[in-house]
Design a protein around this motif. Structure first.
Motif, PDB file in Angstrom:
ATOM      1  N   THR A   3      24.526  73.784 -23.541  1.00  0.00           N
ATOM      2  CA  THR A   3      25.682  74.681 -23.647  1.00  0.00           C
ATOM      3  C   THR A   3      25.189  76.085 -23.955  1.00  0.00           C
ATOM      4  O   THR A   3      24.255  76.277 -24.723  1.00  0.00           O
ATOM      5  CB  THR A   3      26.651  74.232 -24.762  1.00  0.00           C
ATOM      6  OG1 THR A   3      25.934  74.171 -25.990  1.00  0.00           O
ATOM      7  CG2 THR A   3      27.246  72.876 -24.434  1.00  0.00           C
ATOM      8  N   LEU A   4      25.815  77.003 -23.321  1.00  0.00           N
ATOM      9  CA  LEU A   4      25.464  78.415 -23.473  1.00  0.00           C
ATOM     10  C   LEU A   4      26.161  78.963 -24.707  1.00  0.00           C
ATOM     11  O   LEU A   4      27.370  78.837 -24.840  1.00  0.00           O
ATOM     12  CB  LEU A   4      25.949  79.154 -22.217  1.00  0.00           C
ATOM     13  CG  LEU A   4      25.359  80.508 -21.897  1.00  0.00           C
ATOM     14  CD1 LEU A   4      23.855  80.424 -21.682  1.00  0.00           C
ATOM     15  CD2 LEU A   4      26.005  81.057 -20.650  1.00  0.00           C
ATOM     16  N   ASN A   5      25.385  79.540 -25.625  1.00  0.00           N
ATOM     17  CA  ASN A   5      26.063  80.143 -26.784  1.00  0.00           C
ATOM     18  C   ASN A   5      26.646  81.492 -26.383  1.00  0.00           C
ATOM     19  O   ASN A   5      26.306  82.053 -25.350  1.00  0.00           O
ATOM     20  CB  ASN A   5      25.134  80.222 -27.999  1.00  0.00           C
ATOM     21  CG  ASN A   5      24.080  81.303 -27.879  1.00  0.00           C
ATOM     22  OD1 ASN A   5      24.304  82.343 -27.283  1.00  0.00           O
ATOM     23  ND2 ASN A   5      22.912  81.049 -28.444  1.00  0.00           N
ATOM     24  N   ASP A   6      27.526  81.994 -27.177  1.00  0.00           N
ATOM     25  CA  ASP A   6      28.257  83.218 -26.827  1.00  0.00           C
ATOM     26  C   ASP A   6      27.335  84.401 -26.544  1.00  0.00           C
ATOM     27  O   ASP A   6      27.557  85.145 -25.594  1.00  0.00           O
ATOM     28  CB  ASP A   6      29.239  83.584 -27.929  1.00  0.00           C
ATOM     29  CG  ASP A   6      30.445  82.663 -27.957  1.00  0.00           C
ATOM     30  OD1 ASP A   6      31.203  82.753 -28.921  1.00  0.00           O
ATOM     31  OD2 ASP A   6      30.627  81.878 -27.009  1.00  0.00           O
ATOM     32  N   ASP A   7      26.297  84.587 -27.358  1.00  0.00           N
ATOM     33  CA  ASP A   7      25.403  85.726 -27.166  1.00  0.00           C
ATOM     34  C   ASP A   7      24.690  85.660 -25.815  1.00  0.00           C
ATOM     35  O   ASP A   7      24.574  86.658 -25.115  1.00  0.00           O
ATOM     36  CB  ASP A   7      24.375  85.809 -28.292  1.00  0.00           C
ATOM     37  CG  ASP A   7      24.988  86.258 -29.614  1.00  0.00           C
ATOM     38  OD1 ASP A   7      26.096  86.826 -29.586  1.00  0.00           O
ATOM     39  OD2 ASP A   7      24.356  86.046 -30.663  1.00  0.00           O
ATOM     40  N   GLU A   8      24.211  84.486 -25.456  1.00  0.00           N
ATOM     41  CA  GLU A   8      23.524  84.336 -24.172  1.00  0.00           C
ATOM     42  C   GLU A   8      24.482  84.590 -23.010  1.00  0.00           C
ATOM     43  O   GLU A   8      24.129  85.248 -22.038  1.00  0.00           O
ATOM     44  CB  GLU A   8      22.933  82.931 -24.032  1.00  0.00           C
ATOM     45  CG  GLU A   8      21.736  82.698 -24.918  1.00  0.00           C
ATOM     46  CD  GLU A   8      21.225  81.274 -24.789  1.00  0.00           C
ATOM     47  OE1 GLU A   8      21.470  80.637 -23.742  1.00  0.00           O
ATOM     48  OE2 GLU A   8      20.595  80.812 -25.734  1.00  0.00           O
ATOM     49  N   TYR A   9      25.661  84.069 -23.109  1.00  0.00           N
ATOM     50  CA  TYR A   9      26.654  84.248 -22.050  1.00  0.00           C
ATOM     51  C   TYR A   9      26.989  85.728 -21.869  1.00  0.00           C
ATOM     52  O   TYR A   9      26.981  86.241 -20.744  1.00  0.00           O
ATOM     53  CB  TYR A   9      27.930  83.457 -22.359  1.00  0.00           C
ATOM     54  CG  TYR A   9      29.044  83.781 -21.382  1.00  0.00           C
ATOM     55  CD1 TYR A   9      29.059  83.217 -20.115  1.00  0.00           C
ATOM     56  CD2 TYR A   9      30.041  84.694 -21.714  1.00  0.00           C
ATOM     57  CE1 TYR A   9      30.048  83.540 -19.207  1.00  0.00           C
ATOM     58  CE2 TYR A   9      31.036  85.024 -20.812  1.00  0.00           C
ATOM     59  CZ  TYR A   9      31.031  84.448 -19.565  1.00  0.00           C
ATOM     60  OH  TYR A   9      32.012  84.777 -18.665  1.00  0.00           O
ATOM     61  N   PHE A  10      27.284  86.412 -22.968  1.00  0.00           N
ATOM     62  CA  PHE A  10      27.678  87.813 -22.864  1.00  0.00           C
ATOM     63  C   PHE A  10      26.520  88.700 -22.403  1.00  0.00           C
ATOM     64  O   PHE A  10      26.731  89.681 -21.692  1.00  0.00           O
ATOM     65  CB  PHE A  10      28.300  88.313 -24.172  1.00  0.00           C
ATOM     66  CG  PHE A  10      29.673  87.743 -24.395  1.00  0.00           C
ATOM     67  CD1 PHE A  10      30.710  88.056 -23.536  1.00  0.00           C
ATOM     68  CD2 PHE A  10      29.922  86.863 -25.435  1.00  0.00           C
ATOM     69  CE1 PHE A  10      31.975  87.523 -23.716  1.00  0.00           C
ATOM     70  CE2 PHE A  10      31.189  86.326 -25.621  1.00  0.00           C
ATOM     71  CZ  PHE A  10      32.213  86.652 -24.761  1.00  0.00           C
ATOM     72  N   LYS A  11      25.297  88.350 -22.767  1.00  0.00           N
ATOM     73  CA  LYS A  11      24.136  89.094 -22.280  1.00  0.00           C
ATOM     74  C   LYS A  11      24.010  88.897 -20.759  1.00  0.00           C
ATOM     75  O   LYS A  11      23.773  89.850 -20.026  1.00  0.00           O
ATOM     76  CB  LYS A  11      22.867  88.625 -22.979  1.00  0.00           C
ATOM     77  CG  LYS A  11      21.651  89.416 -22.583  1.00  0.00           C
ATOM     78  CD  LYS A  11      20.430  89.003 -23.364  1.00  0.00           C
ATOM     79  CE  LYS A  11      19.240  89.847 -22.935  1.00  0.00           C
ATOM     80  NZ  LYS A  11      18.034  89.486 -23.629  1.00  0.00           N
ATOM     81  N   PHE A  12      24.166  87.664 -20.286  1.00  0.00           N
ATOM     82  CA  PHE A  12      24.125  87.370 -18.860  1.00  0.00           C
ATOM     83  C   PHE A  12      25.241  88.113 -18.126  1.00  0.00           C
ATOM     84  O   PHE A  12      25.029  88.716 -17.077  1.00  0.00           O
ATOM     85  CB  PHE A  12      24.239  85.859 -18.639  1.00  0.00           C
ATOM     86  CG  PHE A  12      24.190  85.434 -17.213  1.00  0.00           C
ATOM     87  CD1 PHE A  12      23.075  85.675 -16.423  1.00  0.00           C
ATOM     88  CD2 PHE A  12      25.269  84.793 -16.641  1.00  0.00           C
ATOM     89  CE1 PHE A  12      23.031  85.287 -15.096  1.00  0.00           C
ATOM     90  CE2 PHE A  12      25.241  84.395 -15.307  1.00  0.00           C
ATOM     91  CZ  PHE A  12      24.118  84.642 -14.537  1.00  0.00           C
ATOM     92  N   LEU A  13      26.439  88.075 -18.682  1.00  0.00           N
ATOM     93  CA  LEU A  13      27.582  88.769 -18.100  1.00  0.00           C
ATOM     94  C   LEU A  13      27.300  90.267 -17.998  1.00  0.00           C
ATOM     95  O   LEU A  13      27.548  90.889 -16.957  1.00  0.00           O
ATOM     96  CB  LEU A  13      28.841  88.514 -18.937  1.00  0.00           C
ATOM     97  CG  LEU A  13      30.105  89.269 -18.516  1.00  0.00           C
ATOM     98  CD1 LEU A  13      30.536  88.843 -17.111  1.00  0.00           C
ATOM     99  CD2 LEU A  13      31.216  89.024 -19.521  1.00  0.00           C
ATOM    100  N   GLU A  14      26.779  90.869 -19.049  1.00  0.00           N
ATOM    101  CA  GLU A  14      26.468  92.304 -19.035  1.00  0.00           C
ATOM    102  C   GLU A  14      25.416  92.638 -17.986  1.00  0.00           C
ATOM    103  O   GLU A  14      25.501  93.660 -17.316  1.00  0.00           O
ATOM    104  CB  GLU A  14      26.022  92.791 -20.420  1.00  0.00           C
ATOM    105  CG  GLU A  14      27.152  92.930 -21.411  1.00  0.00           C
ATOM    106  CD  GLU A  14      28.257  93.870 -20.928  1.00  0.00           C
ATOM    107  OE1 GLU A  14      27.948  94.987 -20.440  1.00  0.00           O
ATOM    108  OE2 GLU A  14      29.437  93.480 -21.009  1.00  0.00           O
ATOM    109  N   ASN A  15      24.419  91.774 -17.834  1.00  0.00           N
ATOM    110  CA  ASN A  15      23.389  91.994 -16.812  1.00  0.00           C
ATOM    111  C   ASN A  15      23.989  91.982 -15.414  1.00  0.00           C
ATOM    112  O   ASN A  15      23.646  92.815 -14.558  1.00  0.00           O
ATOM    113  CB  ASN A  15      22.286  90.940 -16.913  1.00  0.00           C
ATOM    114  CG  ASN A  15      21.393  91.166 -18.117  1.00  0.00           C
ATOM    115  OD1 ASN A  15      21.345  92.247 -18.680  1.00  0.00           O
ATOM    116  ND2 ASN A  15      20.693  90.116 -18.523  1.00  0.00           N
TER     117      ASN A  15
END
Length: 142
Positions: A3-15
């Protein structure tokens, strides 16, 4: 299952968002370059066909509008700008001074304010003013 934690997801989204924005700007910039260079080529053609007189541009604008009804920028007024633009520059000069990176409306605005053969001087003033105020050089490219 991972499962993707929130920080990883939002970093990926920003990229992804950064990549989309950067790519869109590059596409728009390249498209603008090509349009300005096309306008230059049209202007050169208009100069070569000056023998037909002023009504030639009016007739050409009408015919182009019939063939390209959804395309902007083919009015008689704009064709006259293209002709003047081609008189002001040689092709290498457009590339050397990054003129093709400017929005067409900026180019025509500068042409309206200057006498013939002063475009480069006025362009340098424009670029220095925009950069000194930290304003995007090509505002419509966003």
């Amino acid at each position: 299952e991972y499962t993707l934690n929130d920080d990883e997801y939002f970093k990926f989204l920003e990229n992804i968002k950064t990549d989309i924005i950067t790519t869109r700007r590059q596409i728009l910039s390249q498209a603008n370059n090509e349009v300005v260079l096309m306008y230059y080529r049209i202007g050169k053609g208009l100069i070569e066909n000056s023998k037909y007189g002023n009504r030639f541009i009016d007739t050409l604008a009408t015919d182009l509008k019939l063939d390209f009804p959804n395309m902007q920028g083919l009015s008689a007024r704009n064709l006259r700008y293209m002709k003047r633009f081609a008189k002001e520059f040689e092709y290498d000069s457009i590339l050397q001074h990054n003129v093709a990176k400017l929005p067409w409306t900026t180019i025509t605005t500068i042409m309206d304010k200057i006498k013939d053969n002063e475009f480069i001087k006025e362009l340098d003033k424009y670029k220095n003013n925009k950069m000194s105020h930290n304003i995007d050089f090509c505002p419509n490219m966003q």
